[in-house]
Design an enzyme around this catalytic site. Structure first.
Site, PDB file in Angstrom:
ATOM      1  N   CYS A 111       0.803  -1.224   0.000  1.00  0.00           N
ATOM      2  CA  CYS A 111       0.000   0.000   0.000  1.00  0.00           C
ATOM      3  C   CYS A 111       0.836   1.274   0.000  1.00  0.00           C
ATOM      4  O   CYS A 111       2.044   1.250   0.171  1.00  0.00           O
ATOM      5  CB  CYS A 111      -0.969   0.040   1.170  1.00  0.00           C
ATOM      6  SG  CYS A 111      -2.204  -1.252   1.155  1.00  0.00           S
TER       7      CYS A 111
ATOM      8  N   ARG B 202      -3.811   0.815  -2.983  1.00  0.00           N
ATOM      9  CA  ARG B 202      -4.132  -0.382  -2.211  1.00  0.00           C
ATOM     10  C   ARG B 202      -3.535  -1.646  -2.790  1.00  0.00           C
ATOM     11  O   ARG B 202      -3.650  -1.922  -3.980  1.00  0.00           O
ATOM     12  CB  ARG B 202      -5.654  -0.528  -2.141  1.00  0.00           C
ATOM     13  CG  ARG B 202      -6.109  -1.714  -1.343  1.00  0.00           C
ATOM     14  CD  ARG B 202      -7.617  -1.678  -1.171  1.00  0.00           C
ATOM     15  NE  ARG B 202      -8.060  -2.835  -0.432  1.00  0.00           N
ATOM     16  CZ  ARG B 202      -9.101  -3.565  -0.764  1.00  0.00           C
ATOM     17  NH1 ARG B 202      -9.828  -3.239  -1.806  1.00  0.00           N
ATOM     18  NH2 ARG B 202      -9.432  -4.605  -0.046  1.00  0.00           N
ATOM     19  N   LEU B 203      -2.913  -2.401  -1.900  1.00  0.00           N
ATOM     20  CA  LEU B 203      -2.541  -3.782  -2.157  1.00  0.00           C
ATOM     21  C   LEU B 203      -3.422  -4.598  -1.222  1.00  0.00           C
ATOM     22  O   LEU B 203      -3.234  -4.593  -0.009  1.00  0.00           O
ATOM     23  CB  LEU B 203      -1.066  -4.037  -1.854  1.00  0.00           C
ATOM     24  CG  LEU B 203      -0.619  -5.486  -2.000  1.00  0.00           C
ATOM     25  CD1 LEU B 203      -0.719  -5.929  -3.460  1.00  0.00           C
ATOM     26  CD2 LEU B 203       0.806  -5.655  -1.495  1.00  0.00           C
ATOM     27  N   ALA B 204      -4.447  -5.248  -1.760  1.00  0.00           N
ATOM     28  CA  ALA B 204      -5.430  -5.956  -0.939  1.00  0.00           C
ATOM     29  C   ALA B 204      -4.804  -7.197  -0.311  1.00  0.00           C
ATOM     30  O   ALA B 204      -4.194  -8.010  -1.006  1.00  0.00           O
ATOM     31  CB  ALA B 204      -6.633  -6.342  -1.795  1.00  0.00           C
ATOM     32  N   ILE B 205      -4.972  -7.326   1.016  1.00  0.00           N
ATOM     33  CA  ILE B 205      -4.425  -8.485   1.725  1.00  0.00           C
ATOM     34  C   ILE B 205      -5.538  -9.241   2.442  1.00  0.00           C
ATOM     35  O   ILE B 205      -5.843 -10.365   2.097  1.00  0.00           O
ATOM     36  CB  ILE B 205      -3.318  -8.049   2.708  1.00  0.00           C
ATOM     37  CG1 ILE B 205      -2.147  -7.459   1.908  1.00  0.00           C
ATOM     38  CG2 ILE B 205      -2.842  -9.227   3.559  1.00  0.00           C
ATOM     39  CD1 ILE B 205      -1.047  -6.895   2.739  1.00  0.00           C
TER      40      ILE B 205
ATOM     41  N   ASN C  84      -1.804   1.728   5.996  1.00  0.00           N
ATOM     42  CA  ASN C  84      -0.833   0.863   5.335  1.00  0.00           C
ATOM     43  C   ASN C  84      -0.268  -0.045   6.396  1.00  0.00           C
ATOM     44  O   ASN C  84       0.441   0.392   7.291  1.00  0.00           O
ATOM     45  CB  ASN C  84       0.293   1.694   4.702  1.00  0.00           C
ATOM     46  CG  ASN C  84       1.389   0.816   4.135  1.00  0.00           C
ATOM     47  OD1 ASN C  84       1.192  -0.362   3.892  1.00  0.00           O
ATOM     48  ND2 ASN C  84       2.550   1.394   3.924  1.00  0.00           N
ATOM     49  N   GLY C  85      -0.608  -1.307   6.343  1.00  0.00           N
ATOM     50  CA  GLY C  85      -0.122  -2.245   7.341  1.00  0.00           C
ATOM     51  C   GLY C  85      -1.121  -3.371   7.512  1.00  0.00           C
ATOM     52  O   GLY C  85      -1.972  -3.596   6.654  1.00  0.00           O
TER      53      GLY C  85
ATOM     54  N   ASP D 188      -9.446  -5.054   8.238  1.00  0.00           N
ATOM     55  CA  ASP D 188      -8.735  -4.551   9.413  1.00  0.00           C
ATOM     56  C   ASP D 188      -8.757  -3.027   9.449  1.00  0.00           C
ATOM     57  O   ASP D 188      -8.730  -2.419  10.515  1.00  0.00           O
ATOM     58  CB  ASP D 188      -7.310  -5.105   9.499  1.00  0.00           C
ATOM     59  CG  ASP D 188      -6.432  -4.784   8.301  1.00  0.00           C
ATOM     60  OD1 ASP D 188      -6.960  -4.490   7.207  1.00  0.00           O
ATOM     61  OD2 ASP D 188      -5.198  -4.862   8.447  1.00  0.00           O
TER      62      ASP D 188
END
Length: 163
Positions: free
Chosen positions: A2, A49-52, A75-76, A101
């Site tokens: 992110c 966004r990097l979806a986790i 971010n985290g 989250d």
């Protein structure tokens, strides 16, 4: 991975939005899954966004409160977000997503009355920091410590219109 960006303060909202758009564009390599920007009178927040945990569009950021008066970029990862979510639900908080989250941060902030002092307590990702808002803004700067984050770079930007 992110990427987050923002401008807070008495900057012209159109200038702030343009500046954050440029920042978010520069962060494209950090988040290929989504991007978003929200602007209020005194703040503009942006996110790549990097979806986790939440792979759906429900995890879009900036994530907004129901009345859209509060937004968060994050971010985290909060590894105990499910436990925290259950605790917040027991306090009457209602969630729009099933497993974000980021929404846990937003709901915890709202449940605490707009502060992060003791936000996540001893079972959260960080202790019980003293939190003071940035002078002239309603944005708590201790959120990073409350969540156990170590890479937050607050700054005061000048001359946002030049570039």
């Amino acid at each position: 991975m992110c990427g987050i960006a923002g401008v807070v303060g008495d900057t012209n909202p159109k200038v702030a939005q343009r500046a954050v758009q440029n920042m978010v564009k520069a962060l494209a390599h950090r988040g290929p899954d989504d991007e978003g920007i929200e602007t209020w009178d005194d703040a503009t927040l942006g996110h790549r966004r990097l979806a986790i945990f939440d792979l759906t569009s429900a995890g879009h950021q900036p994530m907004l409160s129901t009345d859209e008066s509060v937004g968060v970029v994050f971010n985290g990862a909060i590894y105990n977000h499910r436990e925290l979510r259950r605790e917040l639900e027991s306090l009457g908080r209602r969630f729009r997503t099933d497993h974000s989250d980021t929404e846990v941060i937003l709901q915890a902030y709202l449940a605490a009355g707009g502060t992060v002092h003791g936000l996540l307590g001893p079972n959260g990702a960080g202790g019980d920091p003293d939190v003071d808002p940035v002078e002239g803004a309603d944005v708590p700067v201790g959120l990073a410590e409350a969540l156990g984050l170590d890479r937050v770079f607050p700054c005061h930007a000048r001359n946002l219109s030049s570039g």
